[in-house]
Design an enzyme around this catalytic site. Sequence first.
Site, mmCIF file in Angstrom:
data_model
loop_
_atom_site.group_PDB
_atom_site.id
_atom_site.type_symbol
_atom_site.label_atom_id
_atom_site.label_comp_id
_atom_site.label_asym_id
_atom_site.label_seq_id
_atom_site.Cartn_x
_atom_site.Cartn_y
_atom_site.Cartn_z
ATOM 1 C CE LYS A 1 -1.944 2.570 3.151
ATOM 2 N NZ LYS A 1 -2.019 3.884 2.489
ATOM 3 N N GLY B 1 7.401 5.266 7.663
ATOM 4 C CA GLY B 1 6.438 6.334 7.936
ATOM 5 C C GLY B 1 6.725 6.961 9.277
ATOM 6 C CB THR C 1 7.894 7.882 15.506
ATOM 7 O OG1 THR C 1 9.152 8.014 14.836
ATOM 8 C CG2 THR C 1 8.122 7.179 16.832
ATOM 9 C CB THR D 1 2.109 5.310 11.603
ATOM 10 O OG1 THR D 1 1.667 6.648 11.453
ATOM 11 C CG2 THR D 1 1.195 4.392 10.828
ATOM 12 C CD GLU E 1 14.368 1.675 7.976
ATOM 13 O OE1 GLU E 1 14.878 2.713 8.444
ATOM 14 O OE2 GLU E 1 14.918 0.569 8.044
ATOM 15 C CB CYS F 1 13.107 10.358 6.768
ATOM 16 S SG CYS F 1 13.942 9.342 5.550
ATOM 17 C CD GLU G 1 9.692 13.347 11.295
ATOM 18 O OE1 GLU G 1 8.657 12.743 11.611
ATOM 19 O OE2 GLU G 1 10.528 12.909 10.494
HETATM 20 P P1 NDP Z 1 2.496 7.923 8.121
HETATM 21 O O1 NDP Z 1 3.002 7.148 9.272
HETATM 22 O O2 NDP Z 1 1.317 8.795 8.330
HETATM 23 O O3 NDP Z 1 2.107 6.964 6.926
HETATM 24 C C1 NDP Z 1 2.994 6.047 6.334
HETATM 25 C C2 NDP Z 1 2.195 4.968 5.637
HETATM 26 O O4 NDP Z 1 1.479 4.216 6.619
HETATM 27 C C3 NDP Z 1 1.142 5.509 4.684
HETATM 28 O O5 NDP Z 1 0.988 4.616 3.602
HETATM 29 C C4 NDP Z 1 -0.090 5.523 5.551
HETATM 30 O O6 NDP Z 1 -1.257 5.517 4.781
HETATM 31 C C5 NDP Z 1 0.100 4.219 6.318
HETATM 32 N N1 NDP Z 1 -0.630 4.124 7.581
HETATM 33 C C6 NDP Z 1 -1.118 5.121 8.363
HETATM 34 N N2 NDP Z 1 -1.740 4.601 9.455
HETATM 35 C C7 NDP Z 1 -1.624 3.246 9.365
HETATM 36 C C8 NDP Z 1 -2.042 2.146 10.185
HETATM 37 N N3 NDP Z 1 -2.722 2.341 11.329
HETATM 38 N N4 NDP Z 1 -1.765 0.892 9.787
HETATM 39 C C9 NDP Z 1 -1.070 0.685 8.642
HETATM 40 N N5 NDP Z 1 -0.669 1.673 7.818
HETATM 41 C C10 NDP Z 1 -0.916 2.945 8.180
HETATM 42 O O7 NDP Z 1 3.741 8.726 7.566
HETATM 43 P P2 NDP Z 1 3.734 9.798 6.418
HETATM 44 O O8 NDP Z 1 3.170 9.199 5.178
HETATM 45 O O9 NDP Z 1 3.154 11.054 6.975
HETATM 46 O O10 NDP Z 1 5.301 9.986 6.157
HETATM 47 C C11 NDP Z 1 6.074 10.878 6.851
HETATM 48 C C12 NDP Z 1 6.857 10.180 7.946
HETATM 49 O O11 NDP Z 1 7.639 9.144 7.399
HETATM 50 C C13 NDP Z 1 7.819 11.104 8.642
HETATM 51 O O12 NDP Z 1 7.765 10.870 10.024
HETATM 52 C C14 NDP Z 1 9.158 10.675 8.097
HETATM 53 O O13 NDP Z 1 10.249 10.937 8.947
HETATM 54 C C15 NDP Z 1 8.960 9.210 7.916
HETATM 55 N N6 NDP Z 1 9.914 8.674 6.952
HETATM 56 C C16 NDP Z 1 10.900 7.846 7.403
HETATM 57 C C17 NDP Z 1 11.859 7.360 6.533
HETATM 58 C C18 NDP Z 1 12.932 6.432 6.988
HETATM 59 O O14 NDP Z 1 13.569 5.816 6.153
HETATM 60 N N7 NDP Z 1 13.171 6.284 8.279
HETATM 61 C C19 NDP Z 1 11.849 7.741 5.115
HETATM 62 C C20 NDP Z 1 10.754 8.598 4.754
HETATM 63 C C21 NDP Z 1 9.825 9.041 5.652
HETATM 64 P P3 NDP Z 1 -1.971 6.925 4.380
HETATM 65 O O15 NDP Z 1 -0.921 7.909 4.040
HETATM 66 O O16 NDP Z 1 -2.752 6.516 3.211
HETATM 67 O O17 NDP Z 1 -2.761 7.303 5.582
#
Ligand code: NDP
Length: 483
Positions: A176, A229, A231, A233, A251, A285, A387
């Site tokens: 997804k 995504g 922290t 989540t 990650e 990130c 963040e």
């Molecule tokens: P989110 O945690 O909001 O979402 C990440 C993904 O998880 C999306 O596909 C989201 O879907 C999905 N998701 C949300 N809630 C759930 C759940 N309860 N169960 C399963 N899946 C879920 O992050 P963001 O998309 O806002 O991304 C930004 C974040 O990602 C920042 O904190 C950034 O630092 C981090 N990041 C970390 C990286 C790393 O390598 N460490 C690299 C890039 C980003 P949807 O968006 O459709 O709600």
Amino acid sequence: MKFDKNIRNFIYGELKAPISNSHIDNYDPSTGTVYSKIPDSDERDVGRAVKAAQLAFPHWSSLGVERRFRVLLRIADIVEQHLEEFALAESTDTGKPLSLAKSVDIPRAHANIRFFATSILHFSSESHQMEKEAINFTLRQPLGVVGCISPWNLPLYLFTWKIAPALAAGNTIVAKPSELTPMTAYLLSLACIEAGLPPGVLNIVHGYGNKTGQAIVEHDDIKAISFTGGTNTGSTIARIAAPRFKKLSLELGGKNPNIIFADCDFDKMISTTVRSSFANQGQICLCGSRIFVESQLYNVFKEEFVKRVKKLNIGNPLATKTDQGAVVSRSHMEKVLSYIELAKQEGGIVLCGGERVIMKGKQKDGYYIAPTVIEGLPHDCRTNQEEIFGPVVTIMPFNKEEEVLKYANSTVYGLSATVWTKDIDRAHRMAEKLEAGIIWVNTWMTRDLRTPFGGVKNSGVGREGGLEALRFFTEAKNVCIRY
Ligand code: NDP
């Protein structure tokens, strides 16, 4: 390969509407308008995708690395051939400059696929000879159906970073992308059809995180979750996955320090620091959002840095001269602006930026924020601990190495850190003592795909990249033979 206004799920090799037949609006952040529709999938669509992946697993896992390698290379080639369409889709979905999507996001996406396609040909496992006439060897077997969930900031780049090693290792996938940025994952499903990827090997289900994403995490037949995504989540996912004993790779977020010593190469440091602060509107990130500068260089740095930041061109992501596009969504823009307000309340002085930028014409409702530099805040205030993930950085002076180490390590995060110095001993000392999974010395975002990638503390669990990713997506089985 064209944008399709009505994105569909990719299940068992076919493009399908969600069972509910309901859809989510897909916004173009550069104009603030809806430009396409995304399936609002639920657990029934995820259930179908899991069945498809289960059906495909025996064939795909036993196909042999050579044939998996060939199919993956075909997919990489198709993505590369359609660079223009993929880059336009990525820019339209995210608001990032088209030039960035063309030079970084899409090239890295096909590089990821090629890298893991070829890595699997060289993947080997250990063997341990015992003194008493026995030998152990490790069988590395694919896990089965795995779940891959990725964020919106580098959509295809991070999506392929997960699915390529999972597929190369012989797993089948339910994936997804973020519901904010689904278009390139959709185009990837078209590339998979064109490349002849067997049905069910990769299934892409679109929808909300807390519905579609959560259904993937909750599904008992999905053996592992690879998630990138936020922290919070990540913590929700860990809570759901732990009692089901799923393998987990997380990650997560970061609040990365950029530490500048007075003996650095100033020109190289300053141009890289503008990039490491504001590339992709600060929504990487790995961006260095807390900039610590040794006191004797502080004023010179501040003057030159602010001068350069003020020169960044904000505007239409499709225009060639644009350095800064839009941030990804209205709610994200509001979140970033609220942090700028918080910084002011905490006593911060805004040296440049600090506000939403209203464009003219078609972009008038787009989500633009002027790149913002703030000084005068202590290292332990909320602005410097949480963040923000947008075009906002703070600058702070320091006097001693131990002092800056304390500041740098003071957050709950530990993804990456950058150090600027010509003193090689100091570089080593800092690299050892900084609490982060990735340390860059006199550079930023120099990436070798063979290296372990990931964070410590609340920035994640496990490592992606190179052999680490292939190990994550396989189960190690020890075989001991007595002879
Ligand atoms: P989110 O945690 O909001 O979402 C990440 C993904 O998880 C999306 O596909 C989201 O879907 C999905 N998701 C949300 N809630 C759930 C759940 N309860 N169960 C399963 N899946 C879920 O992050 P963001 O998309 O806002 O991304 C930004 C974040 O990602 C920042 O904190 C950034 O630092 C981090 N990041 C970390 C990286 C790393 O390598 N460490 C690299 C890039 C980003 P949807 O968006 O459709 O709600």
